[in-house]
Design a protein around this motif. Structure first.
Motif, mmCIF file in Angstrom:
data_model
loop_
_atom_site.group_PDB
_atom_site.id
_atom_site.type_symbol
_atom_site.label_atom_id
_atom_site.label_comp_id
_atom_site.label_asym_id
_atom_site.label_seq_id
_atom_site.Cartn_x
_atom_site.Cartn_y
_atom_site.Cartn_z
ATOM 1 N N ARG A 190 -8.160 -1.684 -1.353
ATOM 2 C CA ARG A 190 -7.112 -1.818 -0.339
ATOM 3 C C ARG A 190 -7.574 -2.731 0.797
ATOM 4 O O ARG A 190 -6.827 -3.620 1.234
ATOM 5 C CB ARG A 190 -6.734 -0.434 0.191
ATOM 6 C CG ARG A 190 -5.705 -0.454 1.293
ATOM 7 C CD ARG A 190 -5.351 0.954 1.748
ATOM 8 N NE ARG A 190 -4.428 1.588 0.822
ATOM 9 C CZ ARG A 190 -3.704 2.667 1.132
ATOM 10 N NH1 ARG A 190 -3.816 3.209 2.321
ATOM 11 N NH2 ARG A 190 -2.885 3.192 0.253
ATOM 12 N N ASP A 230 -0.661 2.561 -4.418
ATOM 13 C CA ASP A 230 -0.779 1.150 -4.058
ATOM 14 C C ASP A 230 -0.215 0.299 -5.192
ATOM 15 O O ASP A 230 -0.446 0.591 -6.377
ATOM 16 C CB ASP A 230 -2.238 0.772 -3.830
ATOM 17 C CG ASP A 230 -2.825 1.392 -2.572
ATOM 18 O OD1 ASP A 230 -2.081 2.053 -1.827
ATOM 19 O OD2 ASP A 230 -4.034 1.209 -2.334
ATOM 20 N N PRO A 264 0.822 -1.214 0.000
ATOM 21 C CA PRO A 264 0.000 0.000 0.000
ATOM 22 C C PRO A 264 0.856 1.265 0.000
ATOM 23 O O PRO A 264 1.841 1.367 0.736
ATOM 24 C CB PRO A 264 -0.809 -0.128 1.290
ATOM 25 C CG PRO A 264 -0.029 -1.055 2.161
ATOM 26 C CD PRO A 264 0.687 -2.000 1.242
#
Length: 264
Positions: free
Chosen positions: A228, A172, A155
């Motif tokens: 994410r 990311d 990330p």
């Protein structure tokens, strides 16, 4: 490490065929090519976003893969990779650029296969790089066309880039490993499909994220956050992301290559 000479020879033939299909010549760069390579990198990521000429010369002199693709003698693509040894010796393929009018025409594929051939000739059978997991065409190219496999989710890997590609978006990244002499990769390069994955979840990639990021930054931000959370959760459970036949992510407990060790 040693690599089967048959696989080395096969890789050379595949690289030649890819270059011919794309109508380019791919080769190691010469010192006189560096300004053109810088120009292609900066055309893609913006002014000042390329390594400078002295750095490219040093990397090239040390034997790293500073490659150029030309058509009718004019530069149309370039890539940069350098050796690393984190978790084993490998080539980290860091930058690849193709001029806009030759994109989607096989130039990037030809560069990648030449890079693979060079590595195998030198006994390096592991190449790695990172890519934005929400860019669908890159996911397909990496996981399906090349047969690379995701090994990590990173990330905001680079922090805020503010370049011509990412803007202010979070950086990311998936890290992929391209095991250059593996059955998985050889199947992909032969155009044969990977197995049907058993799945425990999915993430559709049914939007053009680059257009979404430009047209509706808030929607792009929400998709980034959703992805994410899903990537973190899946990989914490030991699941891997793959692409299904619709080019959507699926999360699977299956091994990346159940035929490892078998000759294809």
């Amino acid at each position: 490490m040693s690599v089967d000479p048959e696989i080395v020879a096969e890789a050379g033939r595949q690289a030649d065929a890819a270059a011919e299909a794309a109508g380019v010549v791919v080769r190691m760069a010469d010192p006189g090519d560096m300004n053109a390579i810088i120009g292609m990198f900066e055309r893609t990521w913006g002014p000042g976003r390329s390594p400078d000429r002295s750095m490219l010369l040093a990397l090239d002199y040390a034997g790293n893969t500073v490659l150029i693709a030309t058509a009718a003698g004019k530069p149309v693509g370039a890539t940069l990779g350098f050796l690393g040894w984190s978790d084993g010796v490998h080539l980290h393929s860091h930058m690849a650029a193709v001029v806009p009018w030759r994109r989607s025409g096989g130039v990037g594929y030809a560069l990648k296969l030449f890079q693979r051939s060079v590595c195998l000739q030198q006994g390096v059978a592991d190449m790695r790089w990172t890519f934005d997991p929400l860019i669908r065409r890159n996911a397909h190219f990496n996981l399906v066309k090349l047969g690379a496999e995701v090994v990590k989710f990173l990330p905001d890997f680079y922090g805020r880039l503010d370049d011509a590609v990412s803007g202010s978006d979070r950086s990311d990244r998936f890290e992929v490993k391209w095991r250059l002499d593996s059955p998985r990769v050889r199947r992909a390069l032969a155009g044969r499909p990977q197995q049907a994955w058993s799945t425990t979840g999915s993430l559709p990639l049914n939007v053009d994220f680059e257009h979404l990021r430009a047209d509706d930054p808030r929607a792009a931000e929400l998709l980034r956050e959703e992805s994410r959370v899903m990537f973190h959760a899946a990989m914490a459970q030991g699941l891997r992301p793959e692409l299904n036949a619709d080019n959507d992510y699926v999360f699977t407990p299956d091994p990346a290559d159940p035929t490892d060790g078998a000759r294809q």
